[in-house]
Design an enzyme around this catalytic site. Structure first.
Site, PDB file in Angstrom:
ATOM      1  N   ASP A 290       1.031  -1.141  -0.076  1.00  0.00           N
ATOM      2  CA  ASP A 290       0.088  -0.223  -0.034  1.00  0.00           C
ATOM      3  C   ASP A 290       0.873   1.077  -0.005  1.00  0.00           C
ATOM      4  O   ASP A 290       2.077   1.181   0.176  1.00  0.00           O
ATOM      5  CB  ASP A 290      -0.908   0.038   1.264  1.00  0.00           C
ATOM      6  CG  ASP A 290      -1.681   1.286   1.338  1.00  0.00           C
ATOM      7  OD1 ASP A 290      -2.386   1.585   0.413  1.00  0.00           O
ATOM      8  OD2 ASP A 290      -2.033   1.917   2.607  1.00  0.00           O
ATOM      9  N   SER A 291       0.307   2.422  -0.194  1.00  0.00           N
ATOM     10  CA  SER A 291       1.032   3.581  -0.098  1.00  0.00           C
ATOM     11  C   SER A 291       1.442   3.834   1.403  1.00  0.00           C
ATOM     12  O   SER A 291       2.293   4.824   1.599  1.00  0.00           O
ATOM     13  CB  SER A 291       0.295   4.822  -0.749  1.00  0.00           C
ATOM     14  OG  SER A 291      -0.881   4.896  -0.015  1.00  0.00           O
TER      15      SER A 291
ATOM     16  N   TYR B  59      -0.625   8.328  -2.437  1.00  0.00           N
ATOM     17  CA  TYR B  59      -0.617   8.225  -4.035  1.00  0.00           C
ATOM     18  C   TYR B  59      -1.794   8.926  -4.742  1.00  0.00           C
ATOM     19  O   TYR B  59      -1.912   9.405  -5.801  1.00  0.00           O
ATOM     20  CB  TYR B  59      -0.709   6.689  -4.149  1.00  0.00           C
ATOM     21  CG  TYR B  59       0.360   5.987  -4.083  1.00  0.00           C
ATOM     22  CD1 TYR B  59       1.754   6.331  -3.547  1.00  0.00           C
ATOM     23  CD2 TYR B  59       0.362   4.790  -4.426  1.00  0.00           C
ATOM     24  CE1 TYR B  59       2.613   5.324  -3.280  1.00  0.00           C
ATOM     25  CE2 TYR B  59       1.400   3.466  -4.240  1.00  0.00           C
ATOM     26  CZ  TYR B  59       2.648   4.139  -3.889  1.00  0.00           C
ATOM     27  OH  TYR B  59       3.758   3.307  -3.706  1.00  0.00           O
ATOM     28  N   GLY B  60      -3.101   8.825  -3.924  1.00  0.00           N
ATOM     29  CA  GLY B  60      -4.185   9.396  -4.309  1.00  0.00           C
ATOM     30  C   GLY B  60      -4.439  10.700  -4.991  1.00  0.00           C
ATOM     31  O   GLY B  60      -5.479  10.949  -5.778  1.00  0.00           O
TER      32      GLY B  60
ATOM     33  N   CYS C 116      -4.340  -1.570  -2.124  1.00  0.00           N
ATOM     34  CA  CYS C 116      -4.143  -0.067  -2.110  1.00  0.00           C
ATOM     35  C   CYS C 116      -4.945   0.106  -3.405  1.00  0.00           C
ATOM     36  O   CYS C 116      -4.734  -0.395  -4.539  1.00  0.00           O
ATOM     37  CB  CYS C 116      -3.053   0.574  -2.417  1.00  0.00           C
ATOM     38  SG  CYS C 116      -2.964   2.358  -2.898  1.00  0.00           S
ATOM     39  N   ASN C 117      -5.946   0.718  -3.324  1.00  0.00           N
ATOM     40  CA  ASN C 117      -7.149   0.941  -4.333  1.00  0.00           C
ATOM     41  C   ASN C 117      -6.474   1.738  -5.429  1.00  0.00           C
ATOM     42  O   ASN C 117      -6.651   1.461  -6.763  1.00  0.00           O
ATOM     43  CB  ASN C 117      -8.381   1.470  -3.899  1.00  0.00           C
ATOM     44  CG  ASN C 117      -9.284   0.409  -3.019  1.00  0.00           C
ATOM     45  OD1 ASN C 117      -9.908  -0.216  -3.461  1.00  0.00           O
ATOM     46  ND2 ASN C 117      -8.938   0.494  -1.736  1.00  0.00           N
ATOM     47  N   THR C 118      -5.929   2.903  -5.048  1.00  0.00           N
ATOM     48  CA  THR C 118      -5.049   3.857  -5.990  1.00  0.00           C
ATOM     49  C   THR C 118      -4.254   2.889  -6.960  1.00  0.00           C
ATOM     50  O   THR C 118      -4.195   3.110  -7.889  1.00  0.00           O
ATOM     51  CB  THR C 118      -4.658   4.924  -5.171  1.00  0.00           C
ATOM     52  OG1 THR C 118      -5.433   5.368  -3.951  1.00  0.00           O
ATOM     53  CG2 THR C 118      -4.296   5.960  -6.144  1.00  0.00           C
TER      54      THR C 118
ATOM     55  N   GLU D 203      -3.196   8.598   8.419  1.00  0.00           N
ATOM     56  CA  GLU D 203      -1.696   8.600   8.522  1.00  0.00           C
ATOM     57  C   GLU D 203      -1.148   9.411   9.901  1.00  0.00           C
ATOM     58  O   GLU D 203      -0.020   8.903  10.445  1.00  0.00           O
ATOM     59  CB  GLU D 203      -1.087   9.127   7.099  1.00  0.00           C
ATOM     60  CG  GLU D 203      -1.062   7.817   6.175  1.00  0.00           C
ATOM     61  CD  GLU D 203       0.104   6.749   6.290  1.00  0.00           C
ATOM     62  OE1 GLU D 203       0.842   6.756   6.868  1.00  0.00           O
ATOM     63  OE2 GLU D 203      -0.613   5.708   5.548  1.00  0.00           O
TER      64      GLU D 203
ATOM     65  N   CYS E  34     -10.821   2.552  -0.239  1.00  0.00           N
ATOM     66  CA  CYS E  34      -9.313   3.198   0.080  1.00  0.00           C
ATOM     67  C   CYS E  34      -9.225   2.156   1.342  1.00  0.00           C
ATOM     68  O   CYS E  34     -10.027   2.325   2.305  1.00  0.00           O
ATOM     69  CB  CYS E  34      -9.426   4.240   0.194  1.00  0.00           C
ATOM     70  SG  CYS E  34      -7.643   5.052   1.083  1.00  0.00           S
ATOM     71  N   THR E  35      -8.001   1.674   1.304  1.00  0.00           N
ATOM     72  CA  THR E  35      -7.708   0.695   2.332  1.00  0.00           C
ATOM     73  C   THR E  35      -7.363   1.528   3.857  1.00  0.00           C
ATOM     74  O   THR E  35      -7.547   0.786   4.988  1.00  0.00           O
ATOM     75  CB  THR E  35      -6.646  -0.072   2.345  1.00  0.00           C
ATOM     76  OG1 THR E  35      -5.483   0.650   1.769  1.00  0.00           O
ATOM     77  CG2 THR E  35      -7.077  -1.106   1.028  1.00  0.00           C
ATOM     78  N   HIS E  36      -7.254   2.633   3.515  1.00  0.00           N
ATOM     79  CA  HIS E  36      -7.138   3.639   4.944  1.00  0.00           C
ATOM     80  C   HIS E  36      -8.471   3.980   5.690  1.00  0.00           C
ATOM     81  O   HIS E  36      -8.633   4.140   6.780  1.00  0.00           O
ATOM     82  CB  HIS E  36      -6.548   4.919   4.608  1.00  0.00           C
ATOM     83  CG  HIS E  36      -5.223   4.936   4.466  1.00  0.00           C
ATOM     84  ND1 HIS E  36      -4.547   4.530   3.228  1.00  0.00           N
ATOM     85  CD2 HIS E  36      -4.116   5.351   5.308  1.00  0.00           C
ATOM     86  CE1 HIS E  36      -3.157   4.593   3.394  1.00  0.00           C
ATOM     87  NE2 HIS E  36      -2.965   5.193   4.671  1.00  0.00           N
TER      88      HIS E  36
END
Ligand code: DGL
Length: 264
Positions: A11-12, A43-44, A74-76, A153, A185-187
């Site tokens: 992931d980012s 990244y997004g 990570c979807n992005t 984050e 979004c995995t966040h």
């Protein structure tokens, strides 16, 4: 057949750990190498070419470690990963299609809200996958929410500030009778409390379970599952500050060593 090689997951940042957490529940005897590209997070909000280059770097790191499959948690990155097929023949598992299919299945009234980063929404990948179904009812909402990523984050979940950022984004969607929110979004699963406070009657789904189930199916079909009876090992790398990452993922209770620093 049994394949002892590890599965690469990336992931980012730390969002993909939410995915790894669920995948590990489904496949606990596999080893995992996780990379959080924290140095380059988010990244997004980047242009496509930049995201593709970052994705290539992380994938190359994992391929050098001889992983047997890569999960793009990570979807992005998933939305910008078509080029990876040229790098390798191992299975590359993205999060978008399994999650979009799961969303269709889980929603009753088909009023579905997909929350994702700006780049994921701009890619139209969720929309293309979900809208190829035949809908006789409902409305889908595809909403850009890159503002949520730095909140996660910076570990601000549960604060008034986090509630303010999420409420501001969702305030116009409260009366739409949405029954399912997709954390695209995995966040965003980390902001479950804030999202549910705004859309209280909806269920929330994340990428981990549908992606893990899909991964299991693919590994099984290709004879790549590890038949070990031992618990799998998790190694976590970051391009950022490893101590900070350890403080960010205190909630992640699966056994793992301290995060290690890498330069890509
Ligand atoms: N966690 C990532 C995703 O699923 C994105 C966060 C970012 O913008 O870097 O899309």
């Amino acid at each position: 057949m049994s394949d002892k090689r590890a599965i690469g997951v990336f992931d980012s940042g730390i969002g993909g750990i939410t995915t790894l957490d669920k995948i590990y529940d489904l496949l606990p005897n596999e080893d995992y190498i996780y990379v959080g590209d924290t140095l380059n997070c988010p990244y997004g909000t980047r242009p496509k070419e930049e995201i593709e280059a970052l994705v290539t770097n992380v994938a190359n790191f994992l391929l050098k470690r001889d992983v047997k499959a890569i999960v793009i948690a990570c979807n992005t990155a998933t939305a910008n990963s078509a080029h990876l097929k040229k790098l390798t023949n191992i299975p590359i598992i993205g999060v978008i299609n399994p999650t979009a299919d799961y969303a269709y299945k889980m929603s009753k009234n088909k009023n579905i809200l997909v929350l994702a980063t700006n780049a994921t929404i701009d890619s139209n990948k969720y929309k293309e996958r979900i809208e190829r179904r035949l809908f006789k009812k409902g409305t889908r909402y595809y909403v850009k929410a890159s503002e949520f990523v730095p909140v996660c984050e910076a570990q601000q979940m549960g604060t008034d500030y986090a509630m303010e950022v999420v409420s501001d984004k969702l305030k116009d969607l409260r009366d739409k009778n949405i029954d399912l929110v997709v954390c695209g979004c995995t966040h965003f699963g980390l902001l479950e409390k804030e999202i549910k406070a705004n859309i209280p009657n909806a269920n929330l789904i994340e990428c981990g379970i549908p992606t893990g189930e899909y991964l299991k199916k693919v590994l099984n079909k290709k004879g790549l599952l590890n038949d070990s009876k031992e618990k799998g090992k998790i190694t976590i790398y970051t391009t950022g500050d490893p101590e900070y990452v350890d403080s960010q993922i205190k909630w992640f209770t699966k056994e793992h060593e301290n995060t290690k620093k890498i330069v890509l």
